[in-house]
Design an enzyme around this catalytic site. Structure first.
Site, PDB file in Angstrom:
ATOM      1  N   ASP A 124      10.027   5.323  -2.928  1.00 46.83           N
ATOM      2  CA  ASP A 124       8.574   5.769  -2.737  1.00 46.83           C
ATOM      3  C   ASP A 124       8.603   7.289  -2.226  1.00 46.83           C
ATOM      4  OD1 ASP A 124       8.514   3.174  -3.175  1.00 46.83           O
ATOM      5  OD2 ASP A 124       7.898   2.752  -0.886  1.00 46.83           O
ATOM      6  N   ASP A 202       2.723   8.569  -4.084  1.00 41.44           N
ATOM      7  CA  ASP A 202       4.226   7.953  -3.756  1.00 41.44           C
ATOM      8  C   ASP A 202       4.928   8.043  -4.957  1.00 41.44           C
ATOM      9  OD1 ASP A 202       3.550   7.263  -1.127  1.00 41.44           O
ATOM     10  OD2 ASP A 202       3.730   4.988  -1.431  1.00 41.44           O
ATOM     11  N   HIS A 251       2.119   1.175  -6.127  1.00 43.05           N
ATOM     12  CA  HIS A 251       3.506   1.339  -6.827  1.00 43.05           C
ATOM     13  C   HIS A 251       3.620   0.490  -8.213  1.00 43.05           C
ATOM     14  CE1 HIS A 251       5.028   1.681  -2.555  1.00 43.05           C
ATOM     15  NE2 HIS A 251       4.591   3.079  -2.846  1.00 43.05           N
ATOM     16  N   ASP A 253       6.071  -0.299 -10.041  1.00 40.18           N
ATOM     17  CA  ASP A 253       7.429  -0.836 -10.334  1.00 40.18           C
ATOM     18  C   ASP A 253       7.082  -2.585 -10.092  1.00 40.18           C
ATOM     19  OD1 ASP A 253       7.501  -0.765  -7.495  1.00 40.18           O
ATOM     20  OD2 ASP A 253       9.637   0.274  -7.937  1.00 40.18           O
ATOM     21  N   CYS A 358      12.539  -0.612  -5.689  1.00 41.77           N
ATOM     22  CA  CYS A 358      12.231  -0.083  -4.561  1.00 41.77           C
ATOM     23  C   CYS A 358      13.375   0.537  -3.585  1.00 41.77           C
ATOM     24  CB  CYS A 358      11.365  -0.892  -3.878  1.00 41.77           C
ATOM     25  SG  CYS A 358      10.206  -1.966  -4.723  1.00 41.77           S
TER      26      CYS A 358
HETATM   27  N1  ARG Z   1       2.395  -3.401  -4.427  1.00 42.20           N
HETATM   28  C1  ARG Z   1       3.516  -3.949  -4.853  1.00 42.20           C
HETATM   29  C2  ARG Z   1       3.392  -5.455  -4.784  1.00 42.20           C
HETATM   30  O1  ARG Z   1       2.710  -6.160  -3.972  1.00 42.20           O
HETATM   31  C3  ARG Z   1       4.951  -3.706  -4.085  1.00 42.20           C
HETATM   32  C4  ARG Z   1       5.643  -2.795  -4.905  1.00 42.20           C
HETATM   33  C5  ARG Z   1       6.835  -2.320  -4.148  1.00 42.20           C
HETATM   34  N2  ARG Z   1       7.364  -1.209  -4.730  1.00 42.20           N
HETATM   35  C6  ARG Z   1       8.106   0.004  -4.088  1.00 42.20           C
HETATM   36  N3  ARG Z   1       8.662   0.903  -4.718  1.00 42.20           N
HETATM   37  N4  ARG Z   1       8.116  -0.158  -2.660  1.00 42.20           N
HETATM   38  O2  ARG Z   1       4.089  -6.306  -5.532  1.00 42.20           O
END
Ligand code: ARG
Length: 384
Positions: A124, A202, A251, A253, A358
């Protein structure tokens, strides 16, 4: 096409080969930073935090904000993280780690003060683009100094030849956050808590495919942040925005990942395949299967993430991919698409913000800067 590799010379005049060099998400992985759980503190009660925490975990977050995470959450996560590190090392990959830090310590700027969060997710706070490592201007006040725990590593990479940059340090005053923000209801147009007061982003809102980067706007990445990256990288790169239908995006990913040349993994709830950028027209779009449900009530109550962490995989090379052992449907889908999944456990990392993608930052992958997309896409057909 090969990397325009600038020659750099060390103190003794010898040529330095940058230890940081990673252009995409799939070239053979040689070195990776893995986050840490030590000193993890529940993120603060700021509106930019609570709007991104799943509703069922918001209670835990509000009550526990600013306190160290309980051992009952740390212990199982630590066991899994240790096994993940051992797995990476057994694959011949160099693993580096941030320094342990007490994130509960309070810090302040002229405008506000906060306690910290954790350094579980190096993905991040730092963006690796080729030989350059960029510290990102994060929108969560509790993450303001997060990269400090990586400074020993960053300085070492710099001494050995990497390029090291930090985006303009944001002020994170009230002017950055819309005080009237509430997540859009289904059917309402998309909106975000961030204003355009200053650039913030991020790194985890970006994924890299050589000369093409894909980004989602989110509650931690605003338009100015995306424009900052675009202008900083200049004409050798193109930054494409991917629309997410997630109502509280944070994010990319768990929404859109590039797994190999010409192969993208998409979340069917958040991505409308017909609205992907035209440069992806020739790519195989792999639609992630529904995640296998997680029934552990403690995890349900404390996860900072949604169910789509099943997509949060880490490519070892173009074929081998580390994926969650619990998500057998995803493991089978990866096999069907021609990948070789390596199952590993990391479910208990969710209260700390993520899973394999992550928890890591690939600092070196063996490969050069290439273009992988259909350059002709978007041009009108040539007539006569
Ligand atoms: N907001 C995403 C979810 O709730 C979490 C992604 C986490 N990714 C990271 N690189 N920290 O699924």
């Amino acid at each position: 096409m090969s990397t325009p590799s600038r020659e750099r010379h060390g103190d003794d005049g010898g040529e330095l080969r940058s230890p940081v060099s990673s252009h995409n998400e799939w070239d053979p992985l040689e070195e990776v930073v893995v986050g840490r759980l030590d000193g993890a503190t529940t993120p603060s009660r700021h509106s930019v935090v609570s709007c991104n925490v799943p509703p069922w975990a918001a209670r835990f977050q509000r009550l526990a904000a600013g306190f160290r995470y309980p051992q009952a959450l740390i212990e199982p996560a630590q066991r899994e993280l240790d096994q993940f590190v051992t797995l990476l090392q057994s694959l011949g990959i160099t693993v580096t780690r941030p320094d342990p830090v007490d994130h509960r310590q309070r810090f302040s700027t002229p405008d506000w003060s906060s306690r910290g969060f954790c350094n579980t997710c190096p993905r991040d706070s730092m963006l690796v683009i080729g030989e350059e490592i960029i510290e990102t201007p994060m929108a969560w006040p509790c993450r303001y100094f997060e990269t400090h725990s990586y400074r020993a590593l960053l300085k070492d990479y710099f001494r050995r030849g990497a390029r090291w940059t930090a985006a303009p340090k944001p002020q994170l005053t009230e002017a950055l956050y819309d005080p009237r923000y509430r997540p859009p209801e289904p059917g309402e147009p998309m909106r975000y808590i961030l204003t355009e007061f200053e650039p913030v982003f991020d790194a985890a809102d970006f994924v890299r495919a050589g000369r093409d980067l894909f980004v989602t706007r989110s509650n931690v990445t605003n338009g100015m942040g995306i424009e900052w990256v675009r202008r900083h990288l200049g004409p050798d790169y193109r930054v494409h925005e991917i629309e997410s239908r997630c109502r509280t995006p944070m994010h990319i990913d768990t929404t859109f990942l590039v797994l190999a040349p010409g192969k993208a993994l998409v979340n069917p709830e958040y991505i409308d395949v017909d609205r992907l950028p035209e440069v992806l027209d020739s790519w195989d779009i792999l639609v992630a299967p529904q995640p296998d449900p997680i029934r552990d009530p403690l995890l349900q109550l404390t996860s900072l993430c949604g169910k789509w962490l099943s997509m949060n995989v880490l490519m070892i090379d173009e074929r081998r991919v580390i994926a969650e052992r619990h998500h057998t449907t995803m493991l089978r889908a990866l096999e069907k698409w021609g990948f070789e999944p390596i199952p590993c456990d990391l479910l208990h990392y969710a209260p700390f913000g993520g899973s394999f993608h992550c928890a890591t930052l690939d600092v070196r992958r063996r490969g050069t800067l290439e273009s992988y997309v259909d350059r002709a896409a978007g041009r009108s057909p040539q007539v006569g």
